[in-house]
Design a protein around this motif. Sequence first.
Motif, short mmCIF file in Angstrom:
data_model
loop_
_atom_site.label_atom_id
_atom_site.label_comp_id
_atom_site.label_asym_id
_atom_site.label_seq_id
_atom_site.Cartn_x
_atom_site.Cartn_y
_atom_site.Cartn_z
N ARG A 332 0.84 -1.21 0.00
CA ARG A 332 0.00 0.00 0.00
C ARG A 332 0.88 1.27 0.00
O ARG A 332 0.92 2.02 0.97
CB ARG A 332 -0.93 -0.02 1.20
N ARG A 335 -0.12 4.82 1.19
CA ARG A 335 -0.55 5.01 2.57
C ARG A 335 0.64 5.54 3.38
O ARG A 335 1.74 5.01 3.30
CB ARG A 335 -1.01 3.65 3.12
N ASP A 337 2.36 5.68 6.74
CA ASP A 337 2.32 4.89 7.97
C ASP A 337 3.64 5.07 8.72
O ASP A 337 4.67 4.52 8.31
CB ASP A 337 2.10 3.42 7.58
#
Length: 404
Positions: A332, A335, A337
Amino acid sequence: MASWFQKYSDRWHNDPYPFYAYLLEHEPLYYIQERGFWVASRYEDVNFILKDPLFVREYRNAVPQQHLQELPQPQSERNPLGKLLDNWMLFRDPPVHTRLRSLVSHAFTPRTMDRLKPKIRAIAEQLAAWMAEQPQPDLIASFAFPLPVIVIAEMLGVPPEDRELFKDWSHTFARVLEGTDGSPEFAQQAGKAAEQIADYFRRLIAARKSAPREDMISDLIAAQEQADALTDQELIATCVLLLVAGHETTVNLIGNSVLTLLNHPEQHARLLEKPELAASAVEEVLRYESPVQMTSRLASADCEIGGRTIRQGQSVNVMLGAANRDPAKFERPDRFDIGRSPNRHLAFASGPHFCLGAPLARMEGELAMAALLERFPQMRLADEKPNWRPNILFRGLGSMAVKL
Ligand code: HEM
């Protein structure tokens, strides 16, 4: 595609990621006929090109021997800017690269970094304190910009009263590196900046030669006693490189960190709760909003990658910013993070030119974030639209108004 490189439209410079996603999926290694260069975007290819000695930086090492006579005069014989750039390790291949790099690398060892840490923390806290006194501060002008310039100027031994001089010089060199302004006016401006900055360091080096201090310039002068050490011209060029390479990039890291965190409130809250994630958060910003978006190499022999042949002498733009969003490498990838692991991004490149200042940049990023979060846990953006600078090489903000 060629026009994207030529004229970075607002759409792309505000958000290059849809374009990168297109490249990664449909044109991972693309030859731009009109401009005569390749664009590589996949992590695996970018990493390979940066590491393989077949790909070089110097044109004279890339073209067949019989073509060397057709090359223009070396830059260094033409102008003051060329004189500096020709002596930057960034643009050299072994053996010159190895010699230039090894002489400077001791300045960035873990021990040197540990010694610098309290100083950098104090600078970050002081800048945060100044910011607190302003009614609506611009985080870039008041914090992100001065921090790295104060740090590198201190390391080199540049007196505090001279720091202001570096602002314009640094911006000019950032544009030189980007290489998109070919106007005679800019060439003149860049030549003048090169002359002024070289003169500045020439004088500083002379002063340190007669009265050494505890700074990097004095260390490098001391190393001149050794065999194979830096010539005066190389020493001047190295000082300029450290200033430029360490400045624009780290401003962007700090600015991009704050922007990205404030745009991801759940990650912001997570970091406030777990400040020990700061180092990992810096790595994620480096991946997610890479301060340096691309670099380039030349093929010194024909090379086949993914079924396509890059011919000897051809140039390849390697897109670090795209490789860092490659779904084949990162789960991902779009994203953000702050706890991402593993996170082997290419924001500092890889191979022999891997960023020499990476330990310093990481420490500056971490300490900057810690100082800001601790002092301003409620910080918010004052403007909704980020002010990305129109620069295709460096991804960073021109300004960022914040509410504290
Ligand atoms: C977030 C901050 C930084 C980023 C993203 C960054 C990124 C990079 C990248 C991508 C390269 C390799 C370019 C290439 O291979 O073509 C590089 C090289 C380099 N960087 Fe950094 N840099 C940062 C901070 C610094 C700092 C703080 C310094 C020093 C004060 C520094 C000094 C250098 C030097 C000397 C090189 C050339 C290394 C060589 O050619 O062997 N950088 N950097």
